[in-house]
Design an enzyme around this catalytic site. Structure first.
Site, PDB file in Angstrom:
ATOM      1  N   LYS A 120      -3.891   7.322 -19.713  1.00  0.00           N
ATOM      2  CA  LYS A 120      -3.989   7.856 -21.065  1.00  0.00           C
ATOM      3  C   LYS A 120      -2.678   7.666 -21.851  1.00  0.00           C
ATOM      4  O   LYS A 120      -2.279   6.551 -22.107  1.00  0.00           O
ATOM      5  CB  LYS A 120      -4.408   9.322 -20.988  1.00  0.00           C
ATOM      6  CG  LYS A 120      -5.576   9.611 -20.035  1.00  0.00           C
ATOM      7  CD  LYS A 120      -6.828   8.844 -20.366  1.00  0.00           C
ATOM      8  CE  LYS A 120      -8.073   9.360 -19.654  1.00  0.00           C
ATOM      9  NZ  LYS A 120      -8.020   9.333 -18.175  1.00  0.00           N
ATOM     10  N   ARG A 133       0.800  -1.234   0.000  1.00  0.00           N
ATOM     11  CA  ARG A 133       0.000   0.000   0.000  1.00  0.00           C
ATOM     12  C   ARG A 133       0.831   1.281   0.000  1.00  0.00           C
ATOM     13  O   ARG A 133       0.423   2.266  -0.629  1.00  0.00           O
ATOM     14  CB  ARG A 133      -0.983  -0.007   1.190  1.00  0.00           C
ATOM     15  CG  ARG A 133      -1.975   1.153   1.154  1.00  0.00           C
ATOM     16  CD  ARG A 133      -3.261   0.818   1.904  1.00  0.00           C
ATOM     17  NE  ARG A 133      -3.038   0.470   3.280  1.00  0.00           N
ATOM     18  CZ  ARG A 133      -3.092   1.350   4.298  1.00  0.00           C
ATOM     19  NH1 ARG A 133      -3.367   2.617   4.055  1.00  0.00           N
ATOM     20  NH2 ARG A 133      -2.906   0.949   5.532  1.00  0.00           N
ATOM     21  N   TYR A 181     -10.987  18.773 -16.643  1.00  0.00           N
ATOM     22  CA  TYR A 181     -11.580  17.433 -16.706  1.00  0.00           C
ATOM     23  C   TYR A 181     -12.761  17.335 -15.741  1.00  0.00           C
ATOM     24  O   TYR A 181     -12.745  17.889 -14.634  1.00  0.00           O
ATOM     25  CB  TYR A 181     -10.500  16.406 -16.356  1.00  0.00           C
ATOM     26  CG  TYR A 181     -11.030  15.032 -16.062  1.00  0.00           C
ATOM     27  CD1 TYR A 181     -11.747  14.321 -17.018  1.00  0.00           C
ATOM     28  CD2 TYR A 181     -10.829  14.451 -14.821  1.00  0.00           C
ATOM     29  CE1 TYR A 181     -12.242  13.056 -16.746  1.00  0.00           C
ATOM     30  CE2 TYR A 181     -11.313  13.181 -14.538  1.00  0.00           C
ATOM     31  CZ  TYR A 181     -12.024  12.493 -15.493  1.00  0.00           C
ATOM     32  OH  TYR A 181     -12.514  11.255 -15.225  1.00  0.00           O
ATOM     33  N   ASP A 220      -2.067  19.515 -14.569  1.00  0.00           N
ATOM     34  CA  ASP A 220      -2.408  18.214 -15.127  1.00  0.00           C
ATOM     35  C   ASP A 220      -1.806  18.189 -16.533  1.00  0.00           C
ATOM     36  O   ASP A 220      -2.274  18.888 -17.438  1.00  0.00           O
ATOM     37  CB  ASP A 220      -3.926  18.050 -15.170  1.00  0.00           C
ATOM     38  CG  ASP A 220      -4.359  16.686 -15.705  1.00  0.00           C
ATOM     39  OD1 ASP A 220      -3.564  16.049 -16.421  1.00  0.00           O
ATOM     40  OD2 ASP A 220      -5.495  16.281 -15.417  1.00  0.00           O
TER      41      ASP A 220
END
Length: 407
Positions: free
Chosen positions: A208, A58, A112, A184
């Site tokens: 992406k 984790r 976005y 971003d």
């Protein structure tokens, strides 16, 4: 190298394509050319735990996480990076590391849809305020600034209108006022620009272009060693860790990043130029077009390249626009972007559905806006397919002025 549990870049300074293939050059195991998947959730510790040793998955401690983070830091030119379970995990972990109740952020007015929901729907309940601005209008930035402003958040190329942000201007404004600029960089990728060189914290939806194969969800944050430590704490707290096998796939996908992006940029420009001259197309938004209002900025920031995504509005009704999508053979009608296959969608029904009609109108997103993510198919084949779909849809040549990006 690992310092205080954070995976940092080495002194290796190859060019982008070489880094994309070899990363730090430190990850070979038993002579293997490819780093194997380390599926173990936990790792044994003999004696005192030593910093840099795998301990538990984790915290993104496995060898797969470590090599991927080092590769991304090298590509972005930062001291460190952390990979996350999705682009939204990267964005939310970054903003939660920077903002507390009572703080204020400035955010560009077209982002976005997931980011929009986080800032507009979730943050108010946490006592975090925001002001939206035009990322090309410094006068608005000054008006938005408050004593409690901590962050200026932008996208290098906006989703879905494909507008370019004045990154140098935003970075300078942030430095002058002592706030943190966050970008971003999903649409541009390190192939087009490295915003960290200007002082930005850089986030990506690695789903992406970085991965490029539409087969995993992932995110990345690249910045200083100290800040990545803070982001990692938030990522661990909210459970946004990427699994080791997805790390393996992303590491593999990134090997061809430069190759893919060069083909996608070239095809996207050719398609945009065709669409701009087509009588059935009302307008096209793609920054590498000579007629684009963002052309000069794209030339300065991206060397004249525009990325692999363009958007356009057809002359016709929603029914005709959907008929156009239905007649396409090569582009896959689906959300997401950046894959080797071309992907096409209506943002009003996918990425920006949650904004609602009024929200999309305020953001300048027409209901019939088409977003096309160009893949690596043959350019001529893509153009021919788009032309036949336009003809088959029977979109009428309405008397609307052509040219210019939608606002």
């Amino acid at each position: 190298m690992v310092v205080n549990g954070i995976h940092t870049s080495t002194e290796y300074h190859g060019k982008l394509d070489t880094i994309a293939v070899h990363g730090s050059g430190e990850a070979k195991t038993n002579g293997a050319a490819v780093l194997p998947v380390h599926n173990s959730v936990t790792y044994g510790v003999r004696g005192e735990y030593k910093d840099g040793c795998a301990f538990y998955t984790r915290p993104a401690d496995t060898p797969n996480h470590a090599e991927l983070a080092k590769k991304m830091a090298l590509l972005e030119g930062t001291k460190a990076a952390v990979v996350t379970a999705s682009g939204m995990a990267a964005i939310s972990s970054t903003l939660f590391a920077l903002l507390r109740s009572g703080d204020h952020l400035i955010i560009q007015d077209n982002v976005y849809g997931g980011t929009h929901e986080l800032v507009h729907e979730e943050f108010p309940s946490l006592g975090i305020e925001h002001t939206t601005v035009d990322p090309q209008d410094p006068a608005q930035w000054e008006q938005a600034l408050r004593p409690n402003t901590k962050v200026f958040y932008v996208e290098s190329i906006s989703n879905p209108l494909v507008r370019v942000t004045d990154l140098a201007g935003v970075a300078g404004f942030a430095r002058r006022h002592g706030i943190t600029p966050v970008v971003d960089n999903t649409f541009a990728s390190p192939v087009l620009c490295r915003p960290a060189d200007m002082g930005f914290v850089v986030v990506h939806s690695a789903t992406k272009f970085l991965n490029g194969h539409s087969d995993l969800l992932a995110g990345v944050v690249s910045s200083s060693r100290d800040f990545i430590g803070k982001v990692t704490q938030k990522m661990v707290m909210y459970g946004g860790c990427l699994d080791p096998h997805a790390c393996f796939l992303l590491n593999r996908g990134m090997a061809t990043l430069g190759l893919r992006m060069r083909q996608q940029c070239a095809s996207a420009l050719a398609i945009a130029e065709m669409l701009q001259q087509h009588p059935m197309v009302e307008n096209v938004s793609y920054p590498a077009l000579a007629s684009s209002p963002d052309h000069a900025l794209a030339t300065k920031l991206f060397g004249g390249r525009g990325g692999g995504v363009l958007s356009f509005v057809l002359r016709g009704s929603m029914a005709q626009t959907k008929a156009f999508l239905g007649h396409l053979h090569l582009p896959f009608v689906a959300p997401s972007l950046g894959g080797v296959e071309s992907l096409v969608c209506l943002p009003a029904e996918t990425s920006h559905l949650a904004l609602g009609p009024d929200g999309r109108k305020a953001a300048g997103i027409p209901e019939t806006l088409v977003r096309l993510s160009v893949g690596v198919e043959d350019t001529a084949d893509l153009i021919q397919d788009i032309q036949q779909a336009l003809a088959a849809a029977g979109i009428k040549n309405c008397h609307v002025s052509n040219g210019g990006a939608p606002h």
